[in-house]
Design a protein around this motif. Structure first.
Motif, PDB file in Angstrom:
ATOM      1  N   ALA A 135      52.066  -2.894 -32.758  1.00 43.61           N
ATOM      2  CA  ALA A 135      51.165  -3.411 -33.795  1.00 43.61           C
ATOM      3  C   ALA A 135      51.495  -2.811 -35.158  1.00 43.61           C
ATOM      4  O   ALA A 135      51.464  -3.511 -36.177  1.00 43.61           O
ATOM      5  N   ALA A 136      51.840  -1.522 -35.169  1.00 43.51           N
ATOM      6  CA  ALA A 136      52.201  -0.872 -36.435  1.00 43.51           C
ATOM      7  C   ALA A 136      53.479  -1.471 -37.001  1.00 43.51           C
ATOM      8  O   ALA A 136      53.572  -1.744 -38.211  1.00 43.51           O
ATOM      9  N   ALA A 137      54.474  -1.684 -36.139  1.00 46.90           N
ATOM     10  CA  ALA A 137      55.732  -2.272 -36.609  1.00 46.90           C
ATOM     11  C   ALA A 137      55.503  -3.675 -37.156  1.00 46.90           C
ATOM     12  O   ALA A 137      56.092  -4.059 -38.173  1.00 46.90           O
ATOM     13  N   HIS A 138      54.637  -4.429 -36.509  1.00 47.75           N
ATOM     14  CA  HIS A 138      54.351  -5.794 -36.976  1.00 47.75           C
ATOM     15  C   HIS A 138      53.657  -5.779 -38.333  1.00 47.75           C
ATOM     16  O   HIS A 138      54.070  -6.487 -39.256  1.00 47.75           O
ATOM     17  N   ARG A 139      52.632  -4.973 -38.467  1.00 48.58           N
ATOM     18  CA  ARG A 139      51.874  -4.940 -39.732  1.00 48.58           C
ATOM     19  C   ARG A 139      52.688  -4.351 -40.876  1.00 48.58           C
ATOM     20  O   ARG A 139      52.686  -4.884 -41.981  1.00 48.58           O
ATOM     21  N   ILE A 140      53.383  -3.255 -40.616  1.00 48.51           N
ATOM     22  CA  ILE A 140      54.186  -2.620 -41.671  1.00 48.51           C
ATOM     23  C   ILE A 140      55.389  -3.492 -42.013  1.00 48.51           C
ATOM     24  O   ILE A 140      55.740  -3.666 -43.185  1.00 48.51           O
ATOM     25  N   GLY A 141      56.021  -4.063 -40.992  1.00 47.08           N
ATOM     26  CA  GLY A 141      57.162  -4.948 -41.236  1.00 47.08           C
ATOM     27  C   GLY A 141      56.788  -6.170 -42.049  1.00 47.08           C
ATOM     28  O   GLY A 141      57.557  -6.627 -42.908  1.00 47.08           O
ATOM     29  N   LYS A 142      55.600  -6.710 -41.795  1.00 48.15           N
ATOM     30  CA  LYS A 142      55.131  -7.872 -42.553  1.00 48.15           C
ATOM     31  C   LYS A 142      55.007  -7.536 -44.038  1.00 48.15           C
ATOM     32  O   LYS A 142      55.415  -8.323 -44.897  1.00 48.15           O
ATOM     33  N   VAL A 169      42.033  -5.820 -51.795  1.00 51.06           N
ATOM     34  CA  VAL A 169      43.094  -5.042 -52.413  1.00 51.06           C
ATOM     35  C   VAL A 169      43.479  -3.895 -51.476  1.00 51.06           C
ATOM     36  O   VAL A 169      42.611  -3.225 -50.911  1.00 51.06           O
ATOM     37  N   ASP A 170      44.786  -3.680 -51.331  1.00 49.92           N
ATOM     38  CA  ASP A 170      45.281  -2.608 -50.482  1.00 49.92           C
ATOM     39  C   ASP A 170      46.453  -1.941 -51.193  1.00 49.92           C
ATOM     40  O   ASP A 170      47.477  -2.579 -51.432  1.00 49.92           O
ATOM     41  N   VAL A 171      46.302  -0.672 -51.554  1.00 48.47           N
ATOM     42  CA  VAL A 171      47.355   0.042 -52.265  1.00 48.47           C
ATOM     43  C   VAL A 171      48.586   0.227 -51.373  1.00 48.47           C
ATOM     44  O   VAL A 171      49.712   0.293 -51.868  1.00 48.47           O
ATOM     45  N   ASP A 172      48.386   0.260 -50.059  1.00 48.00           N
ATOM     46  CA  ASP A 172      49.526   0.379 -49.152  1.00 48.00           C
ATOM     47  C   ASP A 172      50.402  -0.865 -49.201  1.00 48.00           C
ATOM     48  O   ASP A 172      51.619  -0.777 -49.027  1.00 48.00           O
ATOM     49  N   SER A 173      49.809  -2.026 -49.442  1.00 48.40           N
ATOM     50  CA  SER A 173      50.607  -3.248 -49.610  1.00 48.40           C
ATOM     51  C   SER A 173      51.523  -3.117 -50.819  1.00 48.40           C
ATOM     52  O   SER A 173      52.690  -3.510 -50.771  1.00 48.40           O
ATOM     53  N   SER A 225      43.242   4.498 -51.262  1.00 45.37           N
ATOM     54  CA  SER A 225      43.883   5.790 -50.971  1.00 45.37           C
ATOM     55  C   SER A 225      45.256   5.524 -50.326  1.00 45.37           C
ATOM     56  O   SER A 225      45.332   4.860 -49.288  1.00 45.37           O
ATOM     57  N   PRO A 226      46.319   6.023 -50.956  1.00 51.71           N
ATOM     58  CA  PRO A 226      47.669   5.757 -50.456  1.00 51.71           C
ATOM     59  C   PRO A 226      47.865   6.262 -49.029  1.00 51.71           C
ATOM     60  O   PRO A 226      47.406   7.326 -48.657  1.00 51.71           O
ATOM     61  N   PHE A 227      48.552   5.459 -48.247  1.00 47.44           N
ATOM     62  CA  PHE A 227      48.970   5.732 -46.868  1.00 47.44           C
ATOM     63  C   PHE A 227      47.821   5.758 -45.865  1.00 47.44           C
ATOM     64  O   PHE A 227      48.058   5.997 -44.693  1.00 47.44           O
ATOM     65  N   ALA A 228      46.594   5.497 -46.265  1.00 46.97           N
ATOM     66  CA  ALA A 228      45.481   5.462 -45.310  1.00 46.97           C
ATOM     67  C   ALA A 228      45.616   4.259 -44.379  1.00 46.97           C
ATOM     68  O   ALA A 228      45.388   4.368 -43.171  1.00 46.97           O
ATOM     69  N   GLY A 229      45.974   3.116 -44.921  1.00 51.78           N
ATOM     70  CA  GLY A 229      46.163   1.923 -44.104  1.00 51.78           C
ATOM     71  C   GLY A 229      47.367   2.043 -43.178  1.00 51.78           C
ATOM     72  O   GLY A 229      47.349   1.541 -42.049  1.00 51.78           O
ATOM     73  N   ALA A 263      46.306   4.148 -40.313  1.00 57.09           N
ATOM     74  CA  ALA A 263      45.453   3.358 -39.421  1.00 57.09           C
ATOM     75  C   ALA A 263      46.291   2.392 -38.585  1.00 57.09           C
ATOM     76  O   ALA A 263      46.017   2.194 -37.400  1.00 57.09           O
ATOM     77  N   ASP A 264      47.321   1.820 -39.195  1.00 58.82           N
ATOM     78  CA  ASP A 264      48.221   0.938 -38.444  1.00 58.82           C
ATOM     79  C   ASP A 264      48.976   1.704 -37.369  1.00 58.82           C
ATOM     80  O   ASP A 264      49.179   1.195 -36.262  1.00 58.82           O
ATOM     81  N   MET A 265      49.383   2.922 -37.677  1.00 57.95           N
ATOM     82  CA  MET A 265      50.115   3.742 -36.706  1.00 57.95           C
ATOM     83  C   MET A 265      49.241   4.090 -35.502  1.00 57.95           C
ATOM     84  O   MET A 265      49.751   4.248 -34.397  1.00 57.95           O
TER      85      MET A 265
END
Length: 182
Positions: free
Chosen positions: A62-69, A122-126, A47-51, A54-56
């Motif tokens: 933590a969100a900046a680190h995960r999304i930035g990665k 698999v992660d659609v957000d990736s 599901s798009p944007f769910a991850g 969750a990061d936010m």
């Protein structure tokens, strides 16, 4: 200037682009497609944007680190794919569309490849974040670099006339000692 002309400089530029592109893809493949030893696995995210949501919820750092990665993983493709193509005179929008499409397909290939790797999910957000990273890198760097390279090469290039305007080209060259064909 025709596409592909320019001699040795264009060949070296494209060779460097292809070499760096292959090195980056090998690094990305090693990072994303190697098996991991984990005690538990999360479910695949379709599901798009769910991850991202969750990061936010984990907090800004933590969100900046995960999304930035995820944004930075394939971002170099935004520069390396046009560099490997070696074109200076191309529509910026067409170049952006081609690069983003290629980046999205590479990201999709990685995500599909992860289905058979132990410890990877698999992660659609990736897929979304990798594609946005490619687009941002291309939009920030490629048009400025191409403009700079075009200015640099314009000094030694004779610009071809547009249709309808004639430019005097001097006398016709002749070769002495050659007769007229029968």
């Amino acid at each position: 200037m025709r596409q592909g002309s320019g001699g040795q400089a264009v060949i070296r530029f494209r060779a460097a682009g292809v070499s760096l592109l292959l090195a980056h893809l090998l690094l990305v493949g090693w990072l994303t497609l190697r098996p991991l030893d984990v005690p538990w696995m999360t479910a695949a995210n379709f599901s798009p944007f769910a991850g991202i949501r969750a990061d936010m919820s984990l907090g800004p750092a933590a969100a900046a680190h995960r999304i930035g990665k995820e944004l930075l993983l394939l971002a170099p493709l935004g520069v390396l794919l046009p560099m490997a193509g070696g074109r200076l005179f191309v529509s910026p929008w067409a170049s952006l569309a081609r690069t983003v499409a290629a980046g999205a397909l590479i990201s999709l290939g990685i995500e599909l490849g992860q289905t058979g790797v132990p410890g990877q999910v698999v992660d659609v957000d990736s897929l979304i974040l990798n594609t946005i990273g490619v687009a941002l890198a291309h939009a920030l760097f490629v048009p400025a670099c191409r403009a700079r390279l075009r200015r640099r090469t314009q000094d030694g290039i004779r610009v071809l006339p547009r249709a309808g305007r004639e430019v005097p080209q001097g006398s016709t060259p002749t070769i002495s000692g050659v007769g007229i064909a029968p």
